[in-house]
Design an enzyme around this catalytic site. Structure first.
Site, mmCIF file in Angstrom:
data_model
loop_
_atom_site.group_PDB
_atom_site.id
_atom_site.type_symbol
_atom_site.label_atom_id
_atom_site.label_comp_id
_atom_site.label_asym_id
_atom_site.label_seq_id
_atom_site.Cartn_x
_atom_site.Cartn_y
_atom_site.Cartn_z
ATOM 1 N N HIS A 78 41.179 14.805 -4.948
ATOM 2 C CA HIS A 78 40.706 16.196 -4.908
ATOM 3 C C HIS A 78 40.715 16.723 -3.489
ATOM 4 C CE1 HIS A 78 37.108 13.802 -4.019
ATOM 5 N NE2 HIS A 78 36.705 14.838 -3.311
ATOM 6 N N HIS A 118 38.624 19.613 -1.259
ATOM 7 C CA HIS A 118 37.505 20.558 -1.223
ATOM 8 C C HIS A 118 38.004 21.887 -0.652
ATOM 9 C CE1 HIS A 118 34.292 17.494 -1.843
ATOM 10 N NE2 HIS A 118 35.186 16.699 -1.298
ATOM 11 N N TYR A 139 37.755 9.287 4.214
ATOM 12 C CA TYR A 139 37.505 10.488 4.998
ATOM 13 C C TYR A 139 37.329 10.148 6.469
ATOM 14 C CZ TYR A 139 36.436 13.268 0.795
ATOM 15 O OH TYR A 139 36.496 13.943 -0.393
ATOM 16 N N ARG A 160 36.174 8.864 -7.669
ATOM 17 C CA ARG A 160 36.513 10.286 -7.634
ATOM 18 C C ARG A 160 38.000 10.455 -7.892
ATOM 19 N NH1 ARG A 160 34.195 14.532 -5.665
ATOM 20 N NH2 ARG A 160 34.938 15.232 -7.662
ATOM 21 N N TYR A 184 38.945 7.445 -4.655
ATOM 22 C CA TYR A 184 38.084 6.481 -3.964
ATOM 23 C C TYR A 184 36.814 6.250 -4.773
ATOM 24 C CZ TYR A 184 35.791 10.778 -2.377
ATOM 25 O OH TYR A 184 35.175 11.994 -2.338
#
Lengths: 242, 206
Positions: free
Chosen positions: A160, A162, A108, A157, A147
């Site tokens: 995905h 959000h 991120y 995870r 990740y």
């Protein structure tokens, strides 16, 4: 004055409960007392209204919205599209949809993310759009990478995105996550598993959409989001309601 | 066999995670991307009424500040009207009544400037005391939490408020009262939210 329609009660059994021990952060951040049930008042049945002046058309294109001129984000190019509907299957037009995600490597762009995957200099990782008059939305982006995260020692995870959606009323406010069909990490994920109902989990998995795919260019996934339904306002010419 | 009802089911919630800022407040995540971020000006320049500041902290069950929380505020203007077609009346130009509040990553403190809202119409023509509606998301919060902030210096209106009176545990009502202080001649309300533990804040299923 005619009484405006109220929203259907939220079915809490399809949502994750507050306390989910296998998702460890919830343990100290979950209220212990029951929620106080509130019937709708104007405070719940109204919500912020957004317009085209609030955003730019380019905001929905994550491949280019943070890229230097002549550059683009790295990764598998995808279209994420679908509709925002309510529980009566009525489309929700002109509602704000915002997304955020990791880059193709699973990193991120956030000052708190220290994962060792590289930052993509041409990828911000966020986008936003308004649904059209029929509730349709679309984004162009790159498929996020999986990740690892600190929960159990070896949790990963699934890929995905959000998603934050407003609807027409503050009581419809929803943040969720969109997963991708076929990802083997989905059934392993403690955050996915906060949802007790397997059918409800299915609702968070975007389906590969070959019809919306642009050949030799960008693959597509379809993801519809359902917000809470509402009893109709009783109009004089439609006294039966819904 | 009975017929099917054929309603759709609401999409399940998932936590906003620790990086909610990327999507909803990218400046806080450490980068600029949009022409304008949304939710930084709750009232606009023309709002009537008393200008106030609201400050607080969100605390978890161990008494530690939650440093990655995001709150959204939804409120009426000084006349008690929401900026919405069904909001009860007109609002000033530029008044949206909605805001986003991000905590300081080091201390967990948050604050925002707004105007004190007026009373709003409640159910069955009752009057609701002035209040702000808050919605709280963060890592570890599986579904956004709804609460309300009332003002401690509105004792008469609060005593009659239909929502406060709904809370059977009378001593818990105090968790929804913001405490009034003054700083440099400006009114500041303090509102600490406790997710869990002693004096857990009242949260609503709306």
């Amino acid at each position: 004055m005619l009484k405006p329609g109220e929203f259907y009660q939220r079915n809490r059994e399809r949502h994750p409960p507050a306390l989910t021990r296998d998702y460890k952060t919830s343990v100290s951040r979950s209220p212990q007392y029951s929620l106080i049930s509130l019937q709708n008042s104007v405070s719940e049945t109204t919500g912020p209204v957004f317009g085209h002046n609030d955003l730019d058309p380019m905001d929905r294109d994550l491949i280019y919205n943070y890229a230097q001129p002549g550059e683009s984000a790295i990764g598998e190019r995808i279209i994420l599209h679908g509709r925002i509907l309510d529980e009566n299957a009525r489309p929700i037009p002109n509602t704000l949809v915002e997304i955020w995600q990791a880059n193709a490597g699973g990193r991120y762009r956030h000052k708190k993310d220290t994962y060792l995957a590289p930052i993509d200099p041409n990828f911000g990782g966020c986008g936003r759009t308004l649904t059209d008059e029929n509730g349709y939305y679309y984004f162009r982006t790159v498929k996020p990478g999986a990740y690892p995260w600190r929960n159990w020692v070896n949790n990963w995870r699934p890929a995905h995105i959000h998603m934050s959606i407003f609807g027409t009323a503050f009581c419809q406010r929803l943040i969720t996550q969109c997963y991708f069909e076929g990802d083997p990490l989905i059934p392993e994920c403690p955050i996915v598993k906060t949802i007790p109902d397997p059918g409800a989990i299915e609702q968070l998995i975007a389906k590969l959409d070959m019809n919306a795919t642009i050949p030799l260019d960008t693959i597509a996934y379809k993801f519809d989001v359902i917000l809470r339904g509402r009893r109709s306002t009783l109009f004089e010419n439609r006294l039966e309601g819904n | 066999m009975p017929q099917k009802l054929d309603y759709l089911a609401e999409t399940p919630s998932q936590t906003a995670g620790p990086y909610v800022h990327i999507g909803l407040a990218p400046g806080a995540a450490g980068f600029d991307i949009y022409r304008q971020e949304l939710g930084w000006d709750i009232t606009g320049p023309h709002a009537k009424g008393e200008r106030i500041r609201v400050e607080g902290i969100v605390m978890d069950g161990t008494g530690s500040p939650v440093k990655d929380v995001m709150l959204e505020v939804w409120q009426a203007n000084a006349d008690g009207h929401y900026a919405h077609p069904e909001g009860g009346g007109n609002v000033e130009d530029g008044f949206r009544g909605w805001g986003r509040v991000i905590t300081d990553f080091e201390t967990g403190e948050w604050g925002f400037d707004t105007v004190k809202p007026g009373s709003t119409v409640g159910r069955d023509a009752s009057h609701q005391a002035p209040h702000l509606n808050l919605w709280i998301v963060a890592r570890g919060i599986n579904i956004g939490l709804n609460t309300r902030l009332y003002f401690e210096d509105e004792p008469e209106a609060n005593a009659k408020d239909p929502v406060l009176n709904l809370i059977e545990w009378e001593r818990r009502r105090a968790t929804l009262l913001a405490k009034k202080t003054e700083r440099d001649g400006k009114t500041v309300y303090r509102f600490d939210i406790k997710l869990q533990g002693e004096d857990e804040t009242v949260f609503f299923d709306v």
